[in-house]
Design a protein around this motif. Sequence first.
Motif, PDB file in Angstrom:
ATOM      1  N   GLU A  16       0.832  -1.209   0.000  1.00  0.00           N
ATOM      2  CA  GLU A  16       0.000   0.000   0.000  1.00  0.00           C
ATOM      3  C   GLU A  16       0.861   1.251   0.000  1.00  0.00           C
ATOM      4  OE1 GLU A  16      -3.143   1.119  -0.246  1.00  0.00           O
ATOM      5  OE2 GLU A  16      -3.770  -0.916  -0.719  1.00  0.00           O
ATOM      6  N   LYS A  17       1.924   1.247   0.779  1.00  0.00           N
ATOM      7  CA  LYS A  17       2.813   2.412   0.859  1.00  0.00           C
ATOM      8  C   LYS A  17       3.529   2.644  -0.466  1.00  0.00           C
ATOM      9  CE  LYS A  17       3.408   2.224   5.818  1.00  0.00           C
ATOM     10  NZ  LYS A  17       4.302   2.021   6.950  1.00  0.00           N
ATOM     11  N   VAL A  18       3.934   1.570  -1.134  1.00  0.00           N
ATOM     12  CA  VAL A  18       4.577   1.706  -2.449  1.00  0.00           C
ATOM     13  C   VAL A  18       3.571   2.273  -3.436  1.00  0.00           C
ATOM     14  CG1 VAL A  18       5.596   0.438  -4.375  1.00  0.00           C
ATOM     15  CG2 VAL A  18       6.278  -0.102  -2.032  1.00  0.00           C
ATOM     16  N   LYS A  19       2.342   1.787  -3.380  1.00  0.00           N
ATOM     17  CA  LYS A  19       1.294   2.281  -4.286  1.00  0.00           C
ATOM     18  C   LYS A  19       1.042   3.765  -4.057  1.00  0.00           C
ATOM     19  CE  LYS A  19      -3.497   1.587  -5.624  1.00  0.00           C
ATOM     20  NZ  LYS A  19      -4.759   0.932  -5.297  1.00  0.00           N
ATOM     21  N   GLU A  20       1.021   4.194  -2.779  1.00  0.00           N
ATOM     22  CA  GLU A  20       0.772   5.593  -2.441  1.00  0.00           C
ATOM     23  C   GLU A  20       1.983   6.482  -2.724  1.00  0.00           C
ATOM     24  OE1 GLU A  20      -0.184   5.286   1.666  1.00  0.00           O
ATOM     25  OE2 GLU A  20      -2.164   4.423   1.287  1.00  0.00           O
ATOM     26  N   GLY A  21       3.151   5.883  -2.898  1.00  0.00           N
ATOM     27  CA  GLY A  21       4.363   6.644  -3.162  1.00  0.00           C
ATOM     28  C   GLY A  21       5.100   7.070  -1.902  1.00  0.00           C
ATOM     29  N   THR A  22       4.698   6.535  -0.736  1.00  0.00           N
ATOM     30  CA  THR A  22       5.371   6.882   0.509  1.00  0.00           C
ATOM     31  C   THR A  22       6.493   5.911   0.854  1.00  0.00           C
ATOM     32  OG1 THR A  22       3.718   5.682   1.810  1.00  0.00           O
ATOM     33  CG2 THR A  22       3.324   8.023   1.454  1.00  0.00           C
ATOM     34  N   ALA A  23       6.664   4.878   0.046  1.00  0.00           N
ATOM     35  CA  ALA A  23       7.767   3.920   0.212  1.00  0.00           C
ATOM     36  C   ALA A  23       8.247   3.516  -1.172  1.00  0.00           C
ATOM     37  CB  ALA A  23       7.300   2.688   0.997  1.00  0.00           C
ATOM     38  N   SER A  24       9.480   3.055  -1.242  1.00  0.00           N
ATOM     39  CA  SER A  24      10.018   2.598  -2.516  1.00  0.00           C
ATOM     40  C   SER A  24      10.703   1.250  -2.327  1.00  0.00           C
ATOM     41  CB  SER A  24      11.010   3.613  -3.087  1.00  0.00           C
ATOM     42  OG  SER A  24      12.097   3.762  -2.219  1.00  0.00           O
ATOM     43  N   LEU A  25      10.905   0.580  -3.417  1.00  0.00           N
ATOM     44  CA  LEU A  25      11.573  -0.719  -3.404  1.00  0.00           C
ATOM     45  C   LEU A  25      12.984  -0.512  -3.953  1.00  0.00           C
ATOM     46  CD1 LEU A  25       8.666  -2.918  -4.802  1.00  0.00           C
ATOM     47  CD2 LEU A  25       9.339  -2.606  -2.418  1.00  0.00           C
ATOM     48  N   VAL A  26      13.964  -0.517  -3.071  1.00  0.00           N
ATOM     49  CA  VAL A  26      15.353  -0.271  -3.458  1.00  0.00           C
ATOM     50  C   VAL A  26      15.845  -1.414  -4.335  1.00  0.00           C
ATOM     51  CG1 VAL A  26      17.691   0.033  -2.577  1.00  0.00           C
ATOM     52  CG2 VAL A  26      15.768   1.031  -1.349  1.00  0.00           C
ATOM     53  N   GLY A  27      16.465  -1.063  -5.442  1.00  0.00           N
ATOM     54  CA  GLY A  27      17.018  -2.064  -6.340  1.00  0.00           C
ATOM     55  C   GLY A  27      16.023  -2.612  -7.343  1.00  0.00           C
ATOM     56  N   VAL A  28      14.816  -2.047  -7.371  1.00  0.00           N
ATOM     57  CA  VAL A  28      13.778  -2.494  -8.304  1.00  0.00           C
ATOM     58  C   VAL A  28      13.533  -1.358  -9.288  1.00  0.00           C
ATOM     59  CG1 VAL A  28      11.393  -3.287  -8.493  1.00  0.00           C
ATOM     60  CG2 VAL A  28      12.746  -3.929  -6.505  1.00  0.00           C
ATOM     61  N   THR A  29      13.524  -1.676 -10.569  1.00  0.00           N
ATOM     62  CA  THR A  29      13.312  -0.647 -11.588  1.00  0.00           C
ATOM     63  C   THR A  29      11.861  -0.180 -11.582  1.00  0.00           C
ATOM     64  OG1 THR A  29      12.678  -2.189 -13.338  1.00  0.00           O
ATOM     65  CG2 THR A  29      15.053  -1.745 -13.060  1.00  0.00           C
ATOM     66  N   GLY A  30      11.629   0.949 -12.205  1.00  0.00           N
ATOM     67  CA  GLY A  30      10.280   1.496 -12.310  1.00  0.00           C
ATOM     68  C   GLY A  30       9.330   0.537 -13.013  1.00  0.00           C
ATOM     69  N   GLU A  31       9.814  -0.113 -14.047  1.00  0.00           N
ATOM     70  CA  GLU A  31       8.994  -1.084 -14.771  1.00  0.00           C
ATOM     71  C   GLU A  31       8.631  -2.271 -13.887  1.00  0.00           C
ATOM     72  OE1 GLU A  31       7.685  -1.122 -17.970  1.00  0.00           O
ATOM     73  OE2 GLU A  31       8.230   0.999 -17.912  1.00  0.00           O
ATOM     74  N   GLU A  32       9.576  -2.732 -13.077  1.00  0.00           N
ATOM     75  CA  GLU A  32       9.311  -3.849 -12.174  1.00  0.00           C
ATOM     76  C   GLU A  32       8.304  -3.455 -11.095  1.00  0.00           C
ATOM     77  OE1 GLU A  32      13.537  -6.280 -12.417  1.00  0.00           O
ATOM     78  OE2 GLU A  32      13.382  -4.563 -11.052  1.00  0.00           O
ATOM     79  N   VAL A  33       8.425  -2.237 -10.573  1.00  0.00           N
ATOM     80  CA  VAL A  33       7.461  -1.765  -9.571  1.00  0.00           C
ATOM     81  C   VAL A  33       6.072  -1.711 -10.179  1.00  0.00           C
ATOM     82  CG1 VAL A  33       6.758   0.204  -8.163  1.00  0.00           C
ATOM     83  CG2 VAL A  33       9.147  -0.486  -8.205  1.00  0.00           C
ATOM     84  N   LYS A  34       5.982  -1.198 -11.393  1.00  0.00           N
ATOM     85  CA  LYS A  34       4.689  -1.119 -12.082  1.00  0.00           C
ATOM     86  C   LYS A  34       4.080  -2.514 -12.243  1.00  0.00           C
ATOM     87  CE  LYS A  34       2.559   0.491 -16.327  1.00  0.00           C
ATOM     88  NZ  LYS A  34       2.761   1.077 -17.648  1.00  0.00           N
ATOM     89  N   ALA A  35       4.890  -3.478 -12.644  1.00  0.00           N
ATOM     90  CA  ALA A  35       4.407  -4.859 -12.828  1.00  0.00           C
ATOM     91  C   ALA A  35       3.963  -5.458 -11.490  1.00  0.00           C
ATOM     92  CB  ALA A  35       5.495  -5.711 -13.462  1.00  0.00           C
ATOM     93  N   ILE A  36       4.726  -5.221 -10.448  1.00  0.00           N
ATOM     94  CA  ILE A  36       4.374  -5.753  -9.123  1.00  0.00           C
ATOM     95  C   ILE A  36       3.040  -5.182  -8.673  1.00  0.00           C
ATOM     96  CG2 ILE A  36       4.999  -5.679  -6.679  1.00  0.00           C
ATOM     97  CD1 ILE A  36       7.972  -5.868  -7.632  1.00  0.00           C
TER      98      ILE A  36
END
Length: 53
Positions: A16-36
């Motif tokens: 939820e935090k990643v979706k809201e933009g208040t957290a990020s996934l270190v070492g994961v590309t933008g495309e990978e975050v979008k897919a997740i």
Amino acid sequence: MQDIIEFLISNADVVEKVKEGTASLVGVTGEEVKAILEVFFDEQIAPKVYYWE
């Protein structure tokens, strides 16, 4: 990537935090975050559970 998915499954609040933009996934590309996020939030992709009545 498998470790990240397992972590997110165990820690749904982080997704939820990643979706809201208040957290990020270190070492994961933008495309990978979008897919997740698509997999976690797209009801057409996510498997549904049906119960016999």
